[in-house]
Motif scaffolding. Sequence first.
Motif, PDB file in Angstrom:
ATOM      1  N   VAL A 134      16.599  -6.848  -0.737  1.00  0.00           N
ATOM      2  CA  VAL A 134      16.425  -5.665   0.104  1.00  0.00           C
ATOM      3  C   VAL A 134      17.403  -4.593  -0.353  1.00  0.00           C
ATOM      4  CG1 VAL A 134      17.949  -6.621   1.900  1.00  0.00           C
ATOM      5  CG2 VAL A 134      16.307  -4.833   2.505  1.00  0.00           C
ATOM      6  N   TYR A 157      16.661 -12.545   3.500  1.00  0.00           N
ATOM      7  CA  TYR A 157      16.634 -11.926   2.160  1.00  0.00           C
ATOM      8  C   TYR A 157      17.577 -12.658   1.217  1.00  0.00           C
ATOM      9  CZ  TYR A 157      13.551  -8.338   3.767  1.00  0.00           C
ATOM     10  OH  TYR A 157      12.434  -7.703   4.255  1.00  0.00           O
ATOM     11  N   SER A 318      10.397  -5.959  -0.337  1.00  0.00           N
ATOM     12  CA  SER A 318      10.773  -6.408   1.004  1.00  0.00           C
ATOM     13  C   SER A 318       9.537  -6.460   1.906  1.00  0.00           C
ATOM     14  CB  SER A 318      11.829  -5.471   1.578  1.00  0.00           C
ATOM     15  OG  SER A 318      12.896  -5.302   0.660  1.00  0.00           O
TER      16      SER A 318
END
Length: 368
Positions: A134, A157, A318
């Motif tokens: 991200v 993430y 993302s």
Amino acid sequence: MRIEAVELHRIAMPLVRPFETSFGRQSARDVLLVHLLGDEGEGWGECVAMEHPLYSSEYVQGCSELIEHYLAPRLLGAPDIAAEGLGELFGGIIGHRMSKAAVEAALLDAQLRAAGLSFGEYLGAARSEVDCGVSVGIARDIPSLLEEVAGYVDEGYRRIKLKIKPGWDLEPVAAVRELIGPQMLLQVDANTAYTAADIEHLGRLDAFDLLLIEQPFVEEDIATHVSLARAIATPVCLDESIVNVDVAVDAIERGATSVVNIKPGRVGGYLEAVRIHDACGELDVPVWCGGMLETGIGRAANVALAALPNFTLPGDTSASKRYFAEDLTEPFELVDGRLAVPTGPGTGVTVRTGLVRDRASRPPVVLA
Ligand code: OSB
Ligand code: MG
């Protein structure tokens, strides 16, 4: 196939939080979509240009006009065209890679849907899901940055990328490294905000065990990236500078970049992106898939690209909700820090045409 109509749609997509980089701050994504209608089917492509020419020379209104006045007439005049033939069809039109890439994506979507093949199958995907990172914008202050990063870590993430600029670099990077611990992958992106006079300063980033530093100097300046790469331990990665496979190979051979960010829009399309992927693989240079705050349409194709074998680092691919409350396709959702590669024909996602209509920021341009 024969192209019977080219539609250009403009949509205003509010971002869930403003995104600030060294070149500016945006609170909405000005999206340009290319919708091609052909005798064998239809396809959608997303243009990655930003509203203003601050990341690159291209910008949304310019792309719309370039497609309307230069690319669409050639498409509509071609008796039979496939994505593999666009290089020749658009021959002589210099640059404008983001415009060409948007058209290529739409034509690929149309022809792959007609053939019953997914982007992943066509591009050569080697896995069914991809590791996701991200990209975190410049924040108001360090506590707000840490709160945002902590949220992304909780969501799963696998890598954090921090936007940096002079005055917002060592301190935020130190604070985030402290927060996430030594194991978590961390990298930074300067979007050309530094000069050769900053080389010593940037060397202080070596203390934070970064995966890479992305594009510290202007796009045309390969030489200063070589100087930095020699002066610091952190790997240098180029984004803006890499406009095609020849530039990529040259920058690698000169020692300017040891990791490459591949954005299909920036390099003129998915076919050129695959050529860069292949060339980097032969030179043992890892690549990762960059992002341009795409909606589900561009994201679907990027996720398929990121599944190719030499995409060994997590990408800026993302989940939909990192960007938009409501995406233009079914949302991409993070599962264990990964996104699934769509398997249906073409991009494998369905465009919510009602939303495209409701969120239009101006009337569509229709060429036939
Ligand atoms: O430099 O990678 C960049 C967004 C817009 C323009 C340039 C960049 C970015 C990002 C965001 O870093 C990546 C994403 O999440 O799409
Ligand atoms: Mg970048």
